[in-house]
Design a protein around this motif. Sequence first.
Motif, mmCIF file in Angstrom:
data_model
loop_
_atom_site.group_PDB
_atom_site.id
_atom_site.type_symbol
_atom_site.label_atom_id
_atom_site.label_comp_id
_atom_site.label_asym_id
_atom_site.label_seq_id
_atom_site.Cartn_x
_atom_site.Cartn_y
_atom_site.Cartn_z
ATOM 1 N N ARG A 1 0.806 -1.215 0.000
ATOM 2 C CA ARG A 1 0.000 0.000 0.000
ATOM 3 C C ARG A 1 0.842 1.270 0.000
ATOM 4 O O ARG A 1 0.348 2.336 -0.355
ATOM 5 C CB ARG A 1 -0.946 0.003 1.197
ATOM 6 C CG ARG A 1 -0.262 0.084 2.548
ATOM 7 C CD ARG A 1 -1.310 0.160 3.645
ATOM 8 N NE ARG A 1 -2.197 1.274 3.432
ATOM 9 C CZ ARG A 1 -3.457 1.322 3.835
ATOM 10 N NH1 ARG A 1 -3.974 0.293 4.477
ATOM 11 N NH2 ARG A 1 -4.202 2.390 3.611
ATOM 12 N N ILE B 1 0.688 2.578 -3.352
ATOM 13 C CA ILE B 1 -0.641 3.096 -3.689
ATOM 14 C C ILE B 1 -0.870 4.463 -3.062
ATOM 15 O O ILE B 1 -1.466 5.366 -3.670
ATOM 16 C CB ILE B 1 -1.723 2.089 -3.233
ATOM 17 C CG1 ILE B 1 -1.410 0.675 -3.759
ATOM 18 C CG2 ILE B 1 -3.093 2.535 -3.689
ATOM 19 C CD1 ILE B 1 -1.293 0.584 -5.242
ATOM 20 N N ASP B 2 -0.346 4.652 -1.830
ATOM 21 C CA ASP B 2 -0.513 5.936 -1.153
ATOM 22 C C ASP B 2 0.089 7.086 -1.962
ATOM 23 O O ASP B 2 -0.420 8.212 -1.958
ATOM 24 C CB ASP B 2 0.131 5.897 0.238
ATOM 25 C CG ASP B 2 -0.642 4.974 1.191
ATOM 26 O OD1 ASP B 2 -1.816 4.708 0.903
ATOM 27 O OD2 ASP B 2 -0.059 4.524 2.189
ATOM 28 N N ASP B 3 1.200 6.815 -2.646
ATOM 29 C CA ASP B 3 1.919 7.875 -3.371
ATOM 30 C C ASP B 3 1.567 7.921 -4.852
ATOM 31 O O ASP B 3 2.230 8.625 -5.618
ATOM 32 C CB ASP B 3 3.438 7.651 -3.223
ATOM 33 C CG ASP B 3 3.893 7.741 -1.779
ATOM 34 O OD1 ASP B 3 3.195 8.398 -0.991
ATOM 35 O OD2 ASP B 3 4.935 7.142 -1.442
ATOM 36 N N ILE B 4 0.581 7.184 -5.274
ATOM 37 C CA ILE B 4 0.313 7.066 -6.705
ATOM 38 C C ILE B 4 -0.109 8.400 -7.320
ATOM 39 O O ILE B 4 0.141 8.657 -8.502
ATOM 40 C CB ILE B 4 -0.765 5.977 -6.946
ATOM 41 C CG1 ILE B 4 -0.770 5.551 -8.422
ATOM 42 C CG2 ILE B 4 -2.144 6.446 -6.511
ATOM 43 C CD1 ILE B 4 -1.649 4.351 -8.688
ATOM 44 N N GLU B 5 -0.740 9.282 -6.516
ATOM 45 C CA GLU B 5 -1.204 10.567 -7.053
ATOM 46 C C GLU B 5 -0.096 11.611 -7.047
ATOM 47 O O GLU B 5 -0.085 12.504 -7.899
ATOM 48 C CB GLU B 5 -2.381 11.075 -6.227
ATOM 49 C CG GLU B 5 -3.581 10.134 -6.202
ATOM 50 C CD GLU B 5 -4.678 10.635 -5.294
ATOM 51 O OE1 GLU B 5 -5.185 11.741 -5.536
ATOM 52 O OE2 GLU B 5 -5.016 9.920 -4.326
ATOM 53 N N CYS C 1 4.231 5.558 -9.563
ATOM 54 C CA CYS C 1 3.460 5.122 -10.744
ATOM 55 C C CYS C 1 4.299 4.241 -11.665
ATOM 56 O O CYS C 1 3.832 3.214 -12.175
ATOM 57 C CB CYS C 1 2.946 6.337 -11.507
ATOM 58 S SG CYS C 1 1.653 7.258 -10.642
ATOM 59 N N VAL D 1 -6.487 0.838 -1.336
ATOM 60 C CA VAL D 1 -7.095 1.844 -2.211
ATOM 61 C C VAL D 1 -8.125 2.646 -1.390
ATOM 62 O O VAL D 1 -9.132 2.087 -0.935
ATOM 63 C CB VAL D 1 -7.770 1.173 -3.425
ATOM 64 C CG1 VAL D 1 -8.422 2.226 -4.302
ATOM 65 C CG2 VAL D 1 -6.743 0.352 -4.212
ATOM 66 N N THR E 1 -8.883 6.264 -2.273
ATOM 67 C CA THR E 1 -9.450 7.417 -2.998
ATOM 68 C C THR E 1 -9.864 6.988 -4.392
ATOM 69 O O THR E 1 -9.361 5.997 -4.951
ATOM 70 C CB THR E 1 -8.418 8.565 -3.103
ATOM 71 O OG1 THR E 1 -7.356 8.149 -3.973
ATOM 72 C CG2 THR E 1 -7.862 8.932 -1.733
ATOM 73 N N GLN F 1 -6.960 7.092 -6.878
ATOM 74 C CA GLN F 1 -6.119 5.890 -6.870
ATOM 75 C C GLN F 1 -6.768 4.769 -7.675
ATOM 76 O O GLN F 1 -6.102 4.086 -8.465
ATOM 77 C CB GLN F 1 -5.885 5.433 -5.429
ATOM 78 C CG GLN F 1 -5.036 6.380 -4.596
ATOM 79 C CD GLN F 1 -4.998 5.982 -3.127
ATOM 80 O OE1 GLN F 1 -5.775 5.134 -2.676
ATOM 81 N NE2 GLN F 1 -4.114 6.621 -2.363
ATOM 82 N N GLU G 1 -6.442 5.507 -11.422
ATOM 83 C CA GLU G 1 -5.093 5.272 -11.950
ATOM 84 C C GLU G 1 -4.833 3.761 -12.106
ATOM 85 O O GLU G 1 -4.253 3.320 -13.100
ATOM 86 C CB GLU G 1 -4.057 5.883 -11.006
ATOM 87 C CG GLU G 1 -4.015 7.398 -11.010
ATOM 88 C CD GLU G 1 -3.528 7.961 -12.346
ATOM 89 O OE1 GLU G 1 -2.797 7.243 -13.074
ATOM 90 O OE2 GLU G 1 -3.885 9.102 -12.674
ATOM 91 N N LEU G 2 -5.231 2.996 -11.121
ATOM 92 C CA LEU G 2 -5.001 1.552 -11.184
ATOM 93 C C LEU G 2 -5.785 0.921 -12.327
ATOM 94 O O LEU G 2 -5.299 0.009 -13.014
ATOM 95 C CB LEU G 2 -5.387 0.895 -9.859
ATOM 96 C CG LEU G 2 -4.485 1.232 -8.672
ATOM 97 C CD1 LEU G 2 -5.095 0.753 -7.365
ATOM 98 C CD2 LEU G 2 -3.097 0.591 -8.857
#
Length: 720
Positions: free
Chosen positions: A639, A642-646, A652, A674, A676, A679, A682-683
Amino acid sequence: MRNNRPLLSLSHFSIRRKLLLLVSLSLFSILISTALAALLHRNDLIDARKNEIRSVVEATAGTITDLHARFTANQISHDQLIAQVRMHLDSARYRQGNYLFLLDASGQMISDAGRPELEGTDISSLTDSRGGRLLTDLLTQLGNRNEVFWHYHWAVSDDQGQLGSESAKVSYVTRIAGSNWLLGSGVHLQDIDRQLMERLLTLAILMLTLLLITLAAALIIAHNISTPIAQLCQAARRLGEGHLEGEVCGTQRRDELGTLARAVELLQSQALDALRLRKLSEHARFLEEFDPVTRLYNRQALGEALEREISRQQRYDSRLAVLVIRLVLLREITTQWGRECSNRVLNLIVERLRTHLRVDDVLARHGEDTLTLVRPEAGDDETLKALLRELLETIATPVSVDGQPFTLHGRIGVSLYPGDGDQEFQLIGRAEEALRSARRDERDWVWFNALTTSPVDQRLTLWQDIQVALEEDQFFLVFQPIFNLNSNQPVSAEVLLRWRHPQQGLISPAVFIPFAEQTGLVKRIDLWVLNAVARQLRQWSEQGLNMPRLALNLSGISFLRPDFEQLLNTAFNGDLQLLQHLELELTEGVLIEDMERIQEQIDAVRQLGVQISIDDFGTGYSSLSRIRNLDIDHIKIDRSFIDDIESSPQSCKIIEAILHLAHGLRLKVVAEGVETEAQLHELRQMGCDLVQGYLLSRPLERSDYEALLDEDLEIDADIL
């Protein structure tokens, strides 16, 4: 007891000798049979020649009788009669050298084609080599009969008419009707014997040829039998001596020896399997008690050894010291130079520490960078301090691996029996507490008796409460759904453990799970969870619900147990249908163990229908290159990515790389945490297969999760 077996027994002879003996007996039997046959055949030949002579004489006698009747009727003169008789008898020769003779009863030789010199002479006085008168003997044997087979001796003439020595001869003699003439013809018995010998010689040559062929065949058959038997004996002897790797010859044969060879090969294969199983069992027992890297006691065996030492110290009323030693910077070496390098550094330090140990000391690997030394009869404080200094100096001495120098230093936590506790978990826990204090204060060592005891007492209370919770079923399961981004439906759920304490309420797994792993209670917790999941799946199956797949996170200690496959079968009662709804999640930390052992365990579990996934991927020691040979189904992206995906392009890129490589290995990817819509969007764009997190659903208790399954809920496919 007397041995009544004969001294000479067939069991004393080799197969080759037995076959040669059989051939010899057969030859002897053939020779006896041939001799008897030859004797009977000689008589048959004599009888046949007698019949032939009789037929010739009787056929000629008719003509001679006619000629004599013409003479009596004065149709021809006496001279004409004699001339015609002689001419006729001369033309009546048969075979090679056989002829007819004619004489009258007074002894006058009328015609003798074999000895012409006797014609017209009186042979009444002619004798044989024994002195007997031939004519007298003939007339005596003839008597009043008209015919007789006359046995006598007569000279043998060759092809040129030369006379030789006498030999036994038999002639057929008959009277010519109306006269005193005697017509006869004979054969020398030696001619019959010569004919018999020619036949016997041909037969002997044939027999000798057949004998040689039979002997050669017997030798070939003996070799064909004795050689593989000798090879099988050698193979059996090798098996008896414990050498199991040799090749068994003759397994391709289709006779009884081939069956025996395949049986020996099967026995060898079973012996090899038994040997491998024994080695695996020994290795499993070894791993239950020893660390595979250092070959020191592991945490479990340390507790048992410490418990034995405590009992012994109680009898002798002496002091025992427990030293938990942390090798500072060992983890950093692992991160920068790899696991193999850090293992070699660790082994070098362990070998140095062994030089400071006594015979009754116990040294164990307590953790990744932690060792524990148990010293019975530890002595006074000054003696212990001297030991601590020796150990720290030994650890601080530089070591070199492939020319690369490494310098570590150590910190030590000390607890003493009986002052700091009389149970193994108390002494180890309090030595760990002292070590943590030494790390906080950056001191070389700390004695537990110099610390306040409240944190340790809290740990002891937690240890006792967990055992009570296991016995009273204070734990319960919750289910966090996992959604498929292609169908937008929940397809499985991760099983999470919760603890509802009677006095303290809900206790976070972050509190009791790490503690359980440190104290060894995690195996009991894993077993409780495994049985609870099996009961839940069985209940849903009986209710006829749409069965989900449940993902269960197990510790590496439980998964690598040698009896883990048996535990699965026991929990699920061997129901393969239910086991197909189970997925085991392994953290990356498990993969730092023996990969061959992990692969064998995964293969055994997957044969039951259980799926395997790697949890928290990207944060531990593994990589896709490391797990590419493992037969797994999913990987779960940690995770933290996933936390930093934005906000983090790097996260990414990492996620995209994991997805690309995982799909190339035909693995499905689960994104956890997940929370938000961004997120999730994007996934979805990246092609992630499965997702879970608070955005979609929090962990649900059983009744709520069952309601979710009944609702057939879907994710909003148009989100973002």
